[in-house]
Design a protein around this motif. Structure first.
Motif, short mmCIF file in Angstrom:
data_model
loop_
_atom_site.label_atom_id
_atom_site.label_comp_id
_atom_site.label_asym_id
_atom_site.label_seq_id
_atom_site.Cartn_x
_atom_site.Cartn_y
_atom_site.Cartn_z
N GLU A 11 0.78 -1.19 0.09
CA GLU A 11 -0.19 -0.21 0.14
C GLU A 11 0.89 1.15 -0.03
N VAL A 12 0.85 2.17 -0.82
CA VAL A 12 1.41 3.22 -1.18
C VAL A 12 0.44 4.50 -0.98
N ARG A 13 0.87 5.34 -0.08
CA ARG A 13 -0.22 6.45 0.22
C ARG A 13 0.40 7.90 0.13
N ASP A 14 0.05 8.44 -1.01
CA ASP A 14 0.54 10.03 -1.01
C ASP A 14 1.94 10.33 -0.74
N VAL A 15 2.67 9.15 -1.79
CA VAL A 15 4.11 9.38 -1.90
C VAL A 15 4.55 10.41 -2.82
N SER A 16 5.60 11.39 -2.32
CA SER A 16 6.40 12.24 -3.05
C SER A 16 7.86 12.12 -2.93
N VAL A 17 8.41 12.12 -3.97
CA VAL A 17 9.93 12.14 -4.02
C VAL A 17 10.47 13.24 -4.82
N ARG A 44 17.99 23.50 -8.22
CA ARG A 44 16.41 23.56 -8.31
C ARG A 44 15.95 22.16 -7.74
N ASP A 45 14.63 22.39 -7.59
CA ASP A 45 13.96 21.10 -7.01
C ASP A 45 13.41 20.34 -7.93
N PHE A 46 13.52 19.08 -8.42
CA PHE A 46 13.01 18.19 -9.47
C PHE A 46 12.11 17.12 -8.65
N GLU A 47 10.74 17.32 -9.11
CA GLU A 47 9.70 16.24 -8.27
C GLU A 47 9.50 15.06 -9.29
N ALA A 48 10.21 13.88 -8.66
CA ALA A 48 10.18 12.65 -9.28
C ALA A 48 8.67 12.13 -9.30
N LEU A 49 8.13 12.00 -8.05
CA LEU A 49 6.95 11.51 -7.79
C LEU A 49 6.06 12.46 -7.06
N SER A 50 4.74 12.75 -7.48
CA SER A 50 3.89 13.60 -6.63
C SER A 50 2.54 13.10 -6.38
N ASP A 51 2.58 12.82 -4.99
CA ASP A 51 1.34 12.17 -4.26
C ASP A 51 0.79 11.09 -5.02
N VAL A 52 1.55 9.86 -5.27
CA VAL A 52 1.30 8.72 -5.78
C VAL A 52 0.58 7.76 -4.68
N SER A 53 -0.51 7.18 -5.17
CA SER A 53 -1.09 6.12 -4.21
C SER A 53 -1.80 5.05 -5.03
N LEU A 54 -1.35 3.70 -4.38
CA LEU A 54 -1.74 2.50 -5.03
C LEU A 54 -1.84 1.53 -4.00
N THR A 55 -2.72 0.53 -4.18
CA THR A 55 -2.88 -0.59 -3.32
C THR A 55 -2.93 -1.91 -4.12
N LEU A 76 9.54 2.08 -7.79
CA LEU A 76 9.94 0.98 -7.42
C LEU A 76 10.96 0.97 -6.29
N LYS A 77 11.86 1.91 -6.21
CA LYS A 77 12.73 1.99 -5.17
C LYS A 77 12.28 2.41 -3.89
N VAL A 78 11.11 3.08 -3.82
CA VAL A 78 10.58 3.77 -2.74
C VAL A 78 9.63 2.38 -2.29
N VAL A 90 4.46 3.95 2.96
CA VAL A 90 4.79 2.75 2.08
C VAL A 90 4.58 1.75 3.11
N HIS A 91 3.40 0.83 3.02
CA HIS A 91 3.29 -0.40 3.90
C HIS A 91 3.44 -1.74 2.86
N THR A 92 4.20 -2.60 3.48
CA THR A 92 4.41 -3.85 2.80
C THR A 92 4.09 -5.06 3.80
#
Length: 111
Positions: A11-17, A44-55, A76-78, A90-92
């Motif tokens: 479970e991935v909830r609101d993940v940002s990198v 500068r800031d580079f946003e690789a992921l922005s508020d990603v959620s999935l189950t 995948l690295k997260v 992130v919960h596994t």
């Protein structure tokens, strides 16, 4: 643990990198060091992921597709806990073994 929670594998909830990178491409470490000492490196800031959620439930398969730079490997690295997200959780349930960079070690000359 409830049966609903036991049924969830990942479970991935609101993940940002977010990465902090130089504003312009610097060709070598020597050039970077010179600019850094002189205070001429702009960041500068580079946003690789922005508020990603999935189950992902037990027994399900997931395919992640997208263009280069879309954040597939970062996600995948997260999940594999190789990198930590700036925000989100992130919960596994079970073990996650990363097989990232699957092409490493393969010789294209051999079949």
């Amino acid at each position: 643990m409830s049966t609903v929670a036991a049924d969830i594998a990942i479970e991935v909830r609101d993940v940002s990198v977010r990465y902090t990178v130089p504003h312009e491409r610097i060709p070598s470490i020597k050039e970077f060091a010179i600019r850094w000492v002189r205070g001429r490196v702009e960041w500068r800031d580079f946003e690789a992921l922005s508020d990603v959620s999935l189950t992902i439930r037990r027994g399900e398969s997931l395919g992640i597709i997208g263009r280069n730079g879309a954040g597939k490997t970062t996600l995948l690295k997260v999940i594999a806990r190789v990198i930590r997200p700036q925000t989100g959780t992130v919960h596994t349930n079970g073990r996650v073994v990363p097989l990232l960079e699957l092409g490493a070690g393969f010789d294209p000359e051999l079949s």
